[in-house]
Scaffold this motif. Structure first.
Motif, PDB file in Angstrom:
ATOM      1  N   ARG A  57      44.665  47.444   9.790  1.00 11.78           N
ATOM      2  CA  ARG A  57      44.583  48.718   9.902  1.00 11.78           C
ATOM      3  C   ARG A  57      45.486  49.327   8.644  1.00 11.78           C
ATOM      4  N   GLU A  58      46.912  48.668   8.651  1.00 19.00           N
ATOM      5  CA  GLU A  58      47.687  48.947   7.313  1.00 19.00           C
ATOM      6  C   GLU A  58      47.049  48.504   6.098  1.00 19.00           C
ATOM      7  N   PHE A  59      46.377  47.588   6.194  1.00 21.64           N
ATOM      8  CA  PHE A  59      45.840  47.323   4.836  1.00 21.64           C
ATOM      9  C   PHE A  59      44.447  48.511   4.239  1.00 21.64           C
ATOM     10  N   LEU A  60      43.705  48.858   5.350  1.00 24.87           N
ATOM     11  CA  LEU A  60      42.841  49.922   5.048  1.00 24.87           C
ATOM     12  C   LEU A  60      43.497  51.223   4.814  1.00 24.87           C
ATOM     13  N   LYS A  61      44.647  51.546   5.178  1.00 21.14           N
ATOM     14  CA  LYS A  61      45.328  52.626   5.016  1.00 21.14           C
ATOM     15  C   LYS A  61      45.866  52.709   3.536  1.00 21.14           C
ATOM     16  N   LYS A  62      46.332  51.360   3.069  1.00 20.17           N
ATOM     17  CA  LYS A  62      46.927  51.192   1.877  1.00 20.17           C
ATOM     18  C   LYS A  62      45.743  51.552   0.861  1.00 20.17           C
ATOM     19  N   VAL A  63      44.683  50.783   1.061  1.00 18.56           N
ATOM     20  CA  VAL A  63      43.527  51.073   0.195  1.00 18.56           C
ATOM     21  C   VAL A  63      42.986  52.573  -0.055  1.00 18.56           C
ATOM     22  N   ALA A  64      43.125  53.160   1.117  1.00 21.29           N
ATOM     23  CA  ALA A  64      42.753  54.714   1.084  1.00 21.29           C
ATOM     24  C   ALA A  64      43.720  55.365   0.266  1.00 21.29           C
ATOM     25  N   GLU A  65      44.917  55.283   0.299  1.00 19.31           N
ATOM     26  CA  GLU A  65      45.851  55.648  -0.173  1.00 19.31           C
ATOM     27  C   GLU A  65      45.728  55.666  -1.748  1.00 19.31           C
ATOM     28  N   GLU A  66      45.669  54.301  -2.113  1.00 20.70           N
ATOM     29  CA  GLU A  66      45.158  53.947  -3.702  1.00 20.70           C
ATOM     30  C   GLU A  66      43.947  54.904  -4.037  1.00 20.70           C
ATOM     31  N   GLN A  67      43.023  55.258  -3.287  1.00 17.08           N
ATOM     32  CA  GLN A  67      41.889  55.568  -3.585  1.00 17.08           C
ATOM     33  C   GLN A  67      42.201  57.275  -3.411  1.00 17.08           C
ATOM     34  N   GLY A  68      43.188  57.705  -3.330  1.00 18.36           N
ATOM     35  CA  GLY A  68      43.371  59.158  -2.905  1.00 18.36           C
ATOM     36  C   GLY A  68      43.146  59.753  -1.874  1.00 18.36           C
ATOM     37  N   GLN A  69      42.737  59.060  -1.053  1.00 19.12           N
ATOM     38  CA  GLN A  69      42.161  59.463   0.476  1.00 19.12           C
ATOM     39  C   GLN A  69      43.277  59.756   1.477  1.00 19.12           C
ATOM     40  N   GLU A  70      43.014  60.853   2.351  1.00 19.03           N
ATOM     41  CA  GLU A  70      44.077  60.900   3.206  1.00 19.03           C
ATOM     42  C   GLU A  70      43.972  60.261   4.640  1.00 19.03           C
ATOM     43  N   ASN A  71      45.208  59.913   5.043  1.00 15.17           N
ATOM     44  CA  ASN A  71      45.259  59.090   6.320  1.00 15.17           C
ATOM     45  C   ASN A  71      45.763  60.072   7.557  1.00 15.17           C
ATOM     46  N   PRO A  72      44.990  60.923   8.088  1.00 14.19           N
ATOM     47  CA  PRO A  72      45.006  61.518   8.926  1.00 14.19           C
ATOM     48  C   PRO A  72      45.689  60.935  10.293  1.00 14.19           C
ATOM     49  N   VAL A  73      46.634  61.578  10.968  1.00 10.76           N
ATOM     50  CA  VAL A  73      47.198  60.827  12.269  1.00 10.76           C
ATOM     51  C   VAL A  73      46.299  60.683  13.336  1.00 10.76           C
ATOM     52  N   ASP A  74      45.453  61.607  13.510  1.00  6.65           N
ATOM     53  CA  ASP A  74      44.393  61.418  14.609  1.00  6.65           C
ATOM     54  C   ASP A  74      43.041  60.674  14.289  1.00  6.65           C
ATOM     55  N   HIS A  75      43.282  59.875  13.139  1.00  4.42           N
ATOM     56  CA  HIS A  75      42.320  59.214  12.940  1.00  4.42           C
ATOM     57  C   HIS A  75      42.533  57.743  12.640  1.00  4.42           C
ATOM     58  N   ASP A  76      41.561  56.759  12.647  1.00  2.72           N
ATOM     59  CA  ASP A  76      42.051  55.269  12.652  1.00  2.72           C
ATOM     60  C   ASP A  76      41.004  54.670  11.817  1.00  2.72           C
ATOM     61  N   PRO A  77      41.471  53.806  10.575  1.00  2.00           N
ATOM     62  CA  PRO A  77      40.535  53.539   9.605  1.00  2.00           C
ATOM     63  C   PRO A  77      39.576  52.414  10.346  1.00  2.00           C
ATOM     64  N   ILE A  78      40.070  51.774  11.367  1.00  3.07           N
ATOM     65  CA  ILE A  78      39.155  50.792  12.218  1.00  3.07           C
ATOM     66  C   ILE A  78      38.021  51.382  12.823  1.00  3.07           C
ATOM     67  N   HIS A  79      38.519  52.433  13.659  1.00  3.88           N
ATOM     68  CA  HIS A  79      37.724  52.907  14.735  1.00  3.88           C
ATOM     69  C   HIS A  79      36.802  54.025  13.968  1.00  3.88           C
ATOM     70  N   ASP A  80      37.167  54.565  12.953  1.00  7.39           N
ATOM     71  CA  ASP A  80      36.197  55.430  12.184  1.00  7.39           C
ATOM     72  C   ASP A  80      35.151  54.794  11.608  1.00  7.39           C
ATOM     73  N   GLN A  81      35.146  53.459  11.432  1.00 12.90           N
ATOM     74  CA  GLN A  81      33.957  52.694  10.814  1.00 12.90           C
ATOM     75  C   GLN A  81      33.626  53.390   9.343  1.00 12.90           C
ATOM     76  N   SER A  82      34.588  53.751   8.651  1.00 13.12           N
ATOM     77  CA  SER A  82      34.235  54.445   7.386  1.00 13.12           C
ATOM     78  C   SER A  82      34.345  53.301   6.041  1.00 13.12           C
ATOM     79  N   TRP A  83      34.748  52.015   6.583  1.00 14.96           N
ATOM     80  CA  TRP A  83      35.052  51.182   5.515  1.00 14.96           C
ATOM     81  C   TRP A  83      33.982  49.905   5.774  1.00 14.96           C
ATOM     82  N   TYR A  84      33.414  49.310   4.539  1.00 14.94           N
ATOM     83  CA  TYR A  84      32.942  48.028   4.486  1.00 14.94           C
ATOM     84  C   TYR A  84      33.639  46.988   3.643  1.00 14.94           C
ATOM     85  N   LEU A  85      34.314  46.163   4.283  1.00 12.90           N
ATOM     86  CA  LEU A  85      34.971  45.091   3.456  1.00 12.90           C
ATOM     87  C   LEU A  85      34.066  44.494   2.595  1.00 12.90           C
ATOM     88  N   ASP A  86      33.981  44.688   1.405  1.00 14.13           N
ATOM     89  CA  ASP A  86      33.082  43.749   0.530  1.00 14.13           C
ATOM     90  C   ASP A  86      34.137  42.584   0.143  1.00 14.13           C
TER      91      ASP A  86
END
Length: 196
Positions: A57-86
């Motif tokens: 979760r911490e890693f995905l938030k870090k990558v999102a920030e690096e890409q200029g994406q927001e990390n809203p409090v009521d969303h979760d990078p794991i449960h959102d299923q918005s990432w595919y770890l290549d």
């Protein structure tokens, strides 16, 4: 995996699937199932240990920030299923956080059991190799009630519009009915239990 549809006459697609399986960090036995045994691969999964959830979760938030994406409090990078770890993100996750998962290729007829709380690239984030049909079912086993209850609590903090906001596992109902059945069995056998 109940169906895998492989188009006829597309040899280049077979090479592409092999490359995807190899790039997915699959082991040699899995690769041989495809190349030598000619089994039909349907999907590539990456599954991680439940104990690594917070690191992921911490890693995905870090990558999102690096890409200029927001990390809203009521969303979760794991449960959102918005990432595919290549491959590059999986490698980075391992190098920076010490987290390594398991690559599993699901062939026709294979069943994949995912322990409760284990982050995985699932549903829309599974890498489908060919057209395939999978049957999925959530269940609660007695060994994983604690993890299931913890997941239910996590879902509560997601936004009300999130697809995972509802309690899909119905953990409290499962616990209630399990206890009710146990008490019913004990009462039915009360007289035989009290004998020395």
């Amino acid at each position: 995996m109940v169906y895998v549809g492989i188009p006829k006459g597309q040899a280049d697609q077979e090479e592409e699937v092999l490359k995807t399986i190899q790039d997915g960090d699959s082991d040699e036995l899995t690769i041989k199932r495809f190349t030598e045994s000619r089994e039909k691969p349907g999907a590539l999964w990456h599954i991680y240990a439940a104990k690594d959830t917070e690191k992921i979760r911490e890693f995905l938030k870090k990558v999102a920030e690096e890409q200029g994406q927001e990390n809203p409090v009521d969303h979760d990078p794991i449960h959102d299923q918005s990432w595919y770890l290549d491959r590059s993100l999986r490698k980075r996750l391992h190098q920076e956080y010490g987290v390594q998962g398991w690559a599993i290729v699901q062939f026709l007829g294979d069943v994949v059991f995912i322990p409760a709380g284990a982050p995985h690239q699932a549903r829309t984030r599974v890498h489908n190799l060919y057209s395939c049909i999978k049957v999925a079912e959530d269940f609660v086993s007695p060994e994983h009630v604690k993890h299931c209850f913890w997941l239910t609590q996590e879902f509560r903090y997601l936004s009300h519009t999130h697809t995972n906001h509802e309690d899909k596992l119905q953990v409290k109902n499962v616990i209630y009915h399990a206890v009710k059945d146990a008490v019913g069995i004990l009462r039915a056998n009360e007289s035989s239990l009290s004998r020395p």
